[in-house]
Every structure is written in C-alpha cells, then in structure tokens.
Design a protein around this motif. Structure first.
Motif, short mmCIF file in Angstrom:
data_model
loop_
_atom_site.label_atom_id
_atom_site.label_comp_id
_atom_site.label_asym_id
_atom_site.label_seq_id
_atom_site.Cartn_x
_atom_site.Cartn_y
_atom_site.Cartn_z
N GLY A 399 -19.17 -9.06 14.73
CA GLY A 399 -18.06 -9.17 13.60
C GLY A 399 -16.76 -8.26 14.14
O GLY A 399 -17.28 -7.77 15.09
N GLY A 400 -16.01 -8.61 13.73
CA GLY A 400 -14.79 -7.77 14.27
C GLY A 400 -13.60 -8.02 13.68
O GLY A 400 -13.25 -9.06 12.82
N GLY A 401 -12.61 -6.80 13.55
CA GLY A 401 -11.35 -7.03 12.99
C GLY A 401 -10.50 -5.75 12.87
O GLY A 401 -11.04 -4.54 13.60
N ILE A 402 -9.09 -5.78 12.56
CA ILE A 402 -8.30 -4.44 12.69
C ILE A 402 -8.86 -3.47 11.76
O ILE A 402 -9.07 -3.79 10.61
CB ILE A 402 -6.98 -4.80 12.50
CG1 ILE A 402 -6.47 -5.65 13.76
CG2 ILE A 402 -5.87 -3.39 12.45
CD1 ILE A 402 -4.96 -6.02 13.76
N GLN A 403 -8.95 -2.12 12.30
CA GLN A 403 -9.25 -1.25 11.29
C GLN A 403 -8.22 -0.14 10.91
O GLN A 403 -8.14 0.32 9.94
CB GLN A 403 -10.71 -0.37 11.46
CG GLN A 403 -10.41 0.17 12.82
CD GLN A 403 -11.63 1.19 13.24
OE1 GLN A 403 -12.51 1.41 12.51
NE2 GLN A 403 -11.72 1.44 14.33
N ASP A 404 -7.12 -0.13 11.98
CA ASP A 404 -5.87 0.85 11.79
C ASP A 404 -4.92 0.00 12.28
O ASP A 404 -4.74 -0.03 13.44
CB ASP A 404 -6.27 2.17 12.34
CG ASP A 404 -5.22 2.99 12.23
OD1 ASP A 404 -3.99 2.79 11.57
OD2 ASP A 404 -5.30 4.41 12.31
N PHE A 405 -4.00 -0.35 11.21
CA PHE A 405 -2.81 -1.22 11.75
C PHE A 405 -1.65 -0.47 12.28
O PHE A 405 -0.83 -1.12 12.76
CB PHE A 405 -2.47 -1.94 10.51
CG PHE A 405 -3.30 -3.17 10.00
CD1 PHE A 405 -3.14 -4.31 10.54
CD2 PHE A 405 -4.27 -3.01 9.14
CE1 PHE A 405 -4.16 -5.33 9.93
CE2 PHE A 405 -4.94 -3.90 8.65
CZ PHE A 405 -4.65 -5.27 8.95
N ASP A 406 -1.81 0.85 12.60
CA ASP A 406 -0.84 1.84 12.91
C ASP A 406 -0.91 2.05 14.29
O ASP A 406 -0.48 2.71 15.12
CB ASP A 406 -0.76 2.89 12.07
CG ASP A 406 0.88 3.22 12.38
OD1 ASP A 406 1.78 2.63 12.83
OD2 ASP A 406 1.17 4.62 12.07
N ALA A 407 -2.21 1.68 14.90
CA ALA A 407 -2.94 2.25 16.00
C ALA A 407 -2.38 1.39 17.28
O ALA A 407 -2.81 1.58 18.50
CB ALA A 407 -4.47 2.34 16.01
N ALA A 408 -1.94 0.34 17.21
CA ALA A 408 -1.47 -0.39 18.34
C ALA A 408 -0.20 -1.29 18.08
O ALA A 408 0.20 -1.71 16.91
CB ALA A 408 -2.65 -1.32 18.87
N LYS A 409 0.63 -1.74 19.08
CA LYS A 409 2.01 -2.09 18.96
C LYS A 409 1.77 -3.48 19.97
O LYS A 409 1.26 -3.33 20.81
CB LYS A 409 3.16 -1.49 19.16
CG LYS A 409 2.96 -0.20 18.21
CD LYS A 409 3.17 -0.62 16.79
CE LYS A 409 3.04 0.73 15.79
NZ LYS A 409 3.02 0.57 14.50
N LEU A 410 2.75 -4.50 19.66
CA LEU A 410 2.78 -5.58 20.69
C LEU A 410 4.23 -5.89 21.13
O LEU A 410 5.24 -5.46 20.47
CB LEU A 410 2.57 -7.09 19.97
CG LEU A 410 1.12 -7.14 19.02
CD1 LEU A 410 1.01 -8.39 18.32
CD2 LEU A 410 -0.18 -7.19 20.03
N LEU A 411 4.34 -6.21 22.35
CA LEU A 411 5.67 -6.56 23.22
C LEU A 411 5.91 -8.13 22.97
O LEU A 411 5.20 -8.78 23.47
CB LEU A 411 5.62 -6.06 24.41
CG LEU A 411 6.96 -6.04 25.34
CD1 LEU A 411 7.96 -5.12 24.68
CD2 LEU A 411 6.65 -5.70 26.59
N THR A 412 7.05 -8.42 22.34
CA THR A 412 7.40 -9.79 21.99
C THR A 412 8.56 -10.00 23.16
O THR A 412 9.37 -9.47 23.06
CB THR A 412 7.96 -9.95 20.54
OG1 THR A 412 6.77 -9.50 19.55
CG2 THR A 412 8.07 -11.39 20.31
N PHE A 413 8.15 -11.19 23.69
CA PHE A 413 9.28 -11.59 24.70
C PHE A 413 10.22 -12.41 23.88
O PHE A 413 10.27 -13.91 24.14
CB PHE A 413 8.50 -12.51 25.88
CG PHE A 413 7.82 -11.31 26.71
CD1 PHE A 413 8.54 -11.00 27.97
CD2 PHE A 413 6.53 -10.93 26.42
CE1 PHE A 413 7.69 -10.06 28.69
CE2 PHE A 413 5.91 -9.86 27.31
CZ PHE A 413 6.42 -9.62 28.41
N ALA A 414 11.19 -11.89 23.35
CA ALA A 414 12.20 -12.43 22.37
C ALA A 414 13.48 -11.64 22.29
O ALA A 414 13.31 -10.49 22.48
CB ALA A 414 11.68 -12.69 21.08
N ALA A 415 14.63 -12.38 22.03
CA ALA A 415 15.88 -11.72 21.79
C ALA A 415 15.69 -10.75 20.70
O ALA A 415 14.82 -10.95 19.78
CB ALA A 415 16.89 -12.70 21.91
#
Length: 415
Positions: A399-415
């Motif tokens: 199984g798997g899932g996010i355990q700490d939502f503040d521990a990673a960020k995403l780079l969005t290729f958008a304006a």
C-alpha cells in the motif's frame, strides 16, 4: 545463469566495469555540455540554433541517458550478493528455507505443511501457495529498494494487518514557555484525525525449466528475487506516482493540488513556472529556486527532485545567470545526479512537460510518502498450466499514500 565458482573474480570485474562505465559517462557529459554550449551561443547570436547542432545535442543527450542507465545497472549488479551456496562461516539455511527450497525445486509440500502445523502459523495462503522464508522475502525487499525509484526515497513500514491506520494532529498539541515557579496552565488536547493505508495485492509469475530447478548451484532466493524485481518495481513505480487507490496504492500525483499561497492540509502545494508548457525564457533557474524555497527548511535538508527522463533531458540543458549548468552528473558510480545540489530521482510515471502539467516534484519523500508492506510474500507452484515450464505465482501486498502533505511541492508548467 552465472557460475558461482569464482565470485571474487566476478566482483572485481564488475568493479572495473563500473569504473570504466563511470569514466565513459563523464566523457559523454563533457561532449554534451560542449555541444549544448555551442547551441546556446548560436541562439544568442541568431535568435535560433542550427538544426544540425540541435540534432547533435539531442543525440548526445540520448547517449548520456544510455550511459547513465548502464552505470546504474552495473552499480546494482555490484551490490548484489554472490550467487551460489553457503560461504565459509555463513549460518546454515533455516528449516523454513530448506522446506521452501524443496517445494520450489520438486513440489514437495509436506515439509512446509509440517512446519505450519508445528508453528501454528499461516504459511499457507487462503488461495493456495506458501509464504517464502524470511531470507527470500528480505532478498526481494532489498532488490525493490534498489530499483523502485519512489520506494528508494520514501518511508517503508512493514505491517502484519491489511490496513495501517496512522493518526496525525490537525492542530498540534498546545505548548508554551513558563518560568520555574510559574503555574502551569492547562493545555488543550490535540485534535486528531486518521490516515488509512490499505495494502493491495501485487503479483508476478516467473517461469522456470526443470533443468534450472534441478541445478543445485542455482540460489533459489536470488533467482526468485531477480525474476520478480522488475515486474514488482515497474508496477510499484507507476502506482506510487499515479495509482488511483483502487486495487493499488494511491499515488502522490492523484491528491488534490493547490497554489502554495493557498495551501492547506490534505492537498499538495504547487509553484508555477509562469509559462504554459515551458519555463519562462531566461527564468528557469528562478522557477526551480521558487520551488526549492516553497519547502520549509526542515524538509529541504533531505529533499530530492523527482521527474521522468524526458523532463530531466530538458532540465539538463539549463544554466543559471552565471552560465553554470544547474544539472550535475553523479560524483561517483552508484551516486545520483544532482540539480541545484539536490539529488535527482528518475520516475517514469511522472508526467512530461506540457501545459498545466505538474512535471517536477521536490520534497523530503521519507516524510512525504509512506510505503506499507504487509509481511509475507506467497508463492504458488504451478507445473501444469504451461508445460514443460513451471510457473511460480508470486504475490505480495503493498500500500502507499501521502503521510505529510507539507513535505513536498510540485512545479506546474503554467502561467
């Protein structure tokens, strides 16, 4: 199948091969860097690169990727244990391992069933098959940790139940400073919520010939580990990134996303590049710096970039304002390439650079994502379905899932 007569000589050959491959990789990177410098100089002079130079850079970039993959394969091979029987001083196989080997080689179930009766344990699965001994399970786990990209950087927890339930504090415990003789005011109890991580069944079905099973030199633990590692790692790698949580783990890319300025628990924060499907011209380094510093300092210390190989190919060409490349090759064989000083992990399931795509993740994945392994890998021997081959239906629950939502960020290729 390799012969185990001279494992030391084989190890030395692997070491030399890895050193040679690393040297070739560095040479390929230097050629790529020279060609890319020429391409960028042409862009500055002509407002566009010569197509011949563009093609050369692309070919060198592909060659660099092939050298990198070869280096990873040699480093993994070098880390594997020697094939063959017991080494001098090594403990003899456990009773469970001996019984399991007899089952795999000849289909003898009696010894495993006697072990189950004696230990009153669940060696036999409800749908048939037998649990592998701890040595074989450890071999499979060790290999998966080496080849499954997200597992290699995430937290991994082994459980005996079907679901891991993990509480977390919504508001945090109330604390404060007091003097030595001051009264201690009553603190509020923390508000708790619960994250659930169910485990799902993952399977592989390696096949063997009777001649291979009759060969006493074949290490059964290693053979099963080798046969299932790629099947398990490929499925895991995709599920940990894009899995929908239905009959598979939930991938971190399937959770809600929100601009970092509006971030709240339960969603993943994003930083935009400022241009649809691309970095803003001359601002790529700034976008990556914004992504890095969107993460709190406590998470940055052990953070990694995660992207697929096509995104890494684009990032490899970027420079900062001083003309220095942001991407750097690994410092040694077996190490990772770095981007702005942080390790780069290649996960094929990550999206390509496209308008609105979250193509790059950055964070402390050991705190961000949790992989849950249920104890016990089960093997069912089937000598009938594919004669003259013997199939081994091998299953494990993950199984798997996010355990700490503040521990990673995403780079969005958008304006």
């Amino acid at each position: 199948m390799h012969n185990s007569t001279h494992p030391t000589l084989e190890t030395k050959a692997d070491t030399r091969g890895a050193a040679d491959a690393f040297g070739e990789f560095i040479e390929a990177f230097e050629s790529f860097r020279e060609a890319n410098d020429e391409r960028m100089a042409q862009i500055e002079k002509r407002m566009g690169a010569d197509p011949v130079t563009d093609d050369k850079v692309e070919r060198l970039s592909q060659a660099l990727e092939e050298h990198e993959k070869r280096l990873e394969r040699l480093a993994l091979k070098q880390a594997r244990p020697a094939l063959g029987g017991l080494e001098t001083g090594e403990a003899r196989p456990s009773e469970h391992r001996q019984a399991f080997e007899a089952y795999v080689r000849g289909g003898d179930e009696n010894r495993l069933r006697r072990l189950e009766e004696k230990a009153m344990s669940g060696l036999t699965g409800a749908d048939g098959g037998f649990l592998v001994p701890p040595e074989t399970e450890s071999e499979i786990g060790r290999r998966l940790a080496s080849v499954s990209p997200i597992r290699s950087i995430a937290s991994v927890r082994q459980v005996s139940s079907a679901v891991l339930k993990k509480p977390f504090a919504v508001s945090g415990a109330q604390t404060g400073w007091v003097g030595e003789a001051d009264a201690r005011p009553k603190t509020e109890a923390p508000q708790l919520a619960e994250l659930a991580f169910p485990t799902m069944e993952l399977y592989a079905m390696p096949a063997a010939t009777a001649a291979l099973l009759d060969d006493a030199a074949v290490d059964i633990d290693r053979w099963i580990g080798e046969e299932v590692e790629q099947a398990f790692a490929t499925q895991e790698g995709a599920a940990f990134v894009t899995g929908d949580g239905i009959a598979k783990p939930r991938g971190f890319m399937t959770y809600p996303t929100v601009s970092e300025a509006d971030w709240s628990w339960g969603s993943v924060g994003t930083v935009s590049t400022g241009a649809d499907g691309a970095f803003m011209p001359g601002m790529a380094a700034d976008a990556l710096i914004d992504l890095v510093y969107a993460l709190k300092g406590g998470y940055r210390q052990n953070a990694s970039f995660v992207m697929n190989r096509r995104t890494q190919s684009a990032v490899r060409k970027l420079k900062d304002a001083d003309g220095n490349y942001l991407w750097a090759p690994p410092a040694s064989a077996g190490a990772r390439a770095t981007l702005m000083g942080f390790p780069v992990v290649e996960a094929e399931a990550m999206p390509d650079i496209a308008p609105g795509a979250n193509a790059i993740a950055f964070g402390d994945f050991a705190r961000f994502y949790l992989v849950v392994d249920r104890q016990g890998v089960r093997v069912l021997r089937d000598p009938y379905s594919a004669k003259p081959y013997v199939l081994f239906y091998t299953t494990k629950r993950v199984g798997g899932g996010i355990q700490d939502f503040d521990a990673a960020k995403l780079l969005t290729f958008a304006a």
